[in-house]
Write a protein that holds these residues in place. Sequence first.
Motif, PDB file in Angstrom:
ATOM      1  N   GLY A  70     -11.580   0.096  -4.116  1.00 15.76           N
ATOM      2  CA  GLY A  70     -11.018   1.449  -3.985  1.00 15.76           C
ATOM      3  C   GLY A  70      -9.759   1.502  -3.134  1.00 15.76           C
ATOM      4  N   GLY A  71      -9.594   0.545  -2.232  1.00 18.07           N
ATOM      5  CA  GLY A  71      -8.426   0.563  -1.340  1.00 18.07           C
ATOM      6  C   GLY A  71      -7.187  -0.077  -1.941  1.00 18.07           C
ATOM      7  N   ILE A  72      -7.315  -0.665  -3.114  1.00 15.33           N
ATOM      8  CA  ILE A  72      -6.171  -1.349  -3.743  1.00 15.33           C
ATOM      9  C   ILE A  72      -6.035  -0.963  -5.224  1.00 15.33           C
ATOM     10  CG2 ILE A  72      -7.483  -3.434  -4.417  1.00 15.33           C
ATOM     11  CD1 ILE A  72      -5.058  -5.129  -3.596  1.00 15.33           C
ATOM     12  N   THR A 100       0.323   6.418   0.618  1.00 18.03           N
ATOM     13  CA  THR A 100      -0.144   6.979   1.893  1.00 18.03           C
ATOM     14  C   THR A 100      -1.665   6.949   1.980  1.00 18.03           C
ATOM     15  OG1 THR A 100       1.785   8.409   2.017  1.00 18.03           O
ATOM     16  CG2 THR A 100      -0.105   9.054   3.345  1.00 18.03           C
ATOM     17  N   SER A 101      -2.183   6.544   3.135  1.00 15.04           N
ATOM     18  CA  SER A 101      -3.623   6.622   3.398  1.00 15.04           C
ATOM     19  C   SER A 101      -3.830   7.533   4.597  1.00 15.04           C
ATOM     20  CB  SER A 101      -4.190   5.245   3.757  1.00 15.04           C
ATOM     21  OG  SER A 101      -4.508   4.532   2.592  1.00 15.04           O
ATOM     22  N   GLY A 102      -4.839   8.376   4.492  1.00  6.72           N
ATOM     23  CA  GLY A 102      -5.112   9.256   5.628  1.00  6.72           C
ATOM     24  C   GLY A 102      -6.540   9.746   5.594  1.00  6.72           C
ATOM     25  N   ALA A 106       1.388  -2.288  -1.321  1.00  9.09           N
ATOM     26  CA  ALA A 106       1.566  -1.055  -0.551  1.00  9.09           C
ATOM     27  C   ALA A 106       0.229  -0.341  -0.364  1.00  9.09           C
ATOM     28  CB  ALA A 106       2.571  -0.136  -1.258  1.00  9.09           C
ATOM     29  N   ASP A 107      -0.567  -0.278  -1.428  1.00  9.44           N
ATOM     30  CA  ASP A 107      -1.857   0.413  -1.367  1.00  9.44           C
ATOM     31  C   ASP A 107      -2.779  -0.265  -0.349  1.00  9.44           C
ATOM     32  OD1 ASP A 107      -4.051   1.972  -1.847  1.00  9.44           O
ATOM     33  OD2 ASP A 107      -4.315   1.388  -3.940  1.00  9.44           O
ATOM     34  N   ALA A 108      -2.945  -1.569  -0.480  1.00 16.72           N
ATOM     35  CA  ALA A 108      -3.860  -2.285   0.420  1.00 16.72           C
ATOM     36  C   ALA A 108      -3.358  -2.219   1.862  1.00 16.72           C
ATOM     37  CB  ALA A 108      -4.003  -3.738  -0.032  1.00 16.72           C
ATOM     38  N   ALA A 142      -1.579   0.126   3.266  1.00 19.35           N
ATOM     39  CA  ALA A 142      -1.748   1.466   3.845  1.00 19.35           C
ATOM     40  C   ALA A 142      -3.160   1.575   4.439  1.00 19.35           C
ATOM     41  CB  ALA A 142      -1.521   2.547   2.789  1.00 19.35           C
ATOM     42  N   THR A 143      -4.143   1.097   3.698  1.00 14.45           N
ATOM     43  CA  THR A 143      -5.527   1.112   4.188  1.00 14.45           C
ATOM     44  C   THR A 143      -5.658   0.197   5.405  1.00 14.45           C
ATOM     45  OG1 THR A 143      -6.194   1.434   1.888  1.00 14.45           O
ATOM     46  CG2 THR A 143      -7.937   0.865   3.448  1.00 14.45           C
ATOM     47  N   ALA A 144      -5.068  -1.002   5.297  1.00 12.58           N
ATOM     48  CA  ALA A 144      -5.173  -1.990   6.384  1.00 12.58           C
ATOM     49  C   ALA A 144      -4.557  -1.467   7.675  1.00 12.58           C
ATOM     50  CB  ALA A 144      -4.486  -3.292   5.976  1.00 12.58           C
TER      51      ALA A 144
HETATM   52 MG    MG Z   1      -5.137   1.808  -0.072  1.00 16.26          MG
END
Ligand code: MG
Length: 336
Positions: free
Chosen positions: A166-168, A233-235, A277-279, A281-283
């Motif tokens: 889900g994070g990537i 963006t992750s929030g 970028a996705d991974a 942002a979570t990291a």
């Molecule tokens: Mg992510």
Amino acid sequence: MNKRILWVLLCSVLLVSCSKQTTLTENRILLGTVCRITVTDENAQTALENGFRAIVDVENAISRTKLESQISQINQQAGISPVSVTPEIFHLIKTSLYLAQISNGAFNPAIGPLVDLWGIGTEYARLPESEEIEEICKLCNWRDVELDEATYSVFLPKVGMALDLGGIGKGYAAEQVLESFPASHALINLGGDILVSGGKPNGSAWSLGLQDPFAAQGVHFMIIEGKDIAVVTSGPYERYFEQNGIRYHHILDTATGYPSETGISSVSIIARDPMLADALATAVYVMGKEQGMRLINELDGVEAVLVTQEGTVIVSAGFHTNNFFSWKMTASYPII
Ligand code: MG
Ligand code: AMP
């Protein structure tokens, strides 16, 4: 001018005037979110269809609720046997494990059991007992995941282990959308994970707003302008539940077993590669501002902007001098 050149010029003019570029936009609910594709192309309708088919394919491959997906198959065979997957999904899992390694486990694709325990975003969301959390965290060790390059197989050695991408996944899907069509102007927005291809049809850069974590949805604190970039963006405001006045959100830290609390309200990553970028942002959200920025500053072509809970904006070392996007603030937060 000789005849040959004249003929080539005439043909080019004809080609340009024959090419009828149209712009189409469509939204569909996929990957548990609103997926929007805008494309300008002579074959815009075909491009849209191909793009959405690519997202459906990604969903069918990585969904944890679809029992026949490749990820579900791997999870069902945890502690039993390795599962062979497609080269693409093997590569995705390998990349996820690489990101776990460089983020020291802050990004953890083996987080499935902990995600299930909390159930955030589902109707069974609850605050687990600390003993349950401790037990479940033992099943979330990404270093235990075994990959066999020769057979493209993946093995989770302990019963109860589970991959969760889900994070990537949205970043990966965005990349797959672009690979599915050659359009030179496209904007792919998968629940706020944005990827643009080329510039706008008029040749100028795309303007992408970063959500202000303290304001209503659609209010931005910064505008990023660029071509061929991903902005993710992750929030904690994305998915959460509240109990006894405490908010529990969906970005979990497998080092503690609880929603990550590092004083950050949002992290945005700007890079060429949407999956990275996705991974990241979570990291970075889990790593916090010091460690997170240290990681970003070590990587080429990746920049980050984060907003602290006090409303300070912190940007990565290369943000001011980068040569792939420009930016402007649209809110009056102090910036470091
Ligand atoms: Mg992510
Ligand atoms: P994102 O919205 O990209 O930050 O991803 C959040 C989703 O990734 C969650 O809903 C979980 O499925 C999963 N997730 C939560 N925490 C982590 C983590 N620390 N590492 C990797 N994936 C995570």
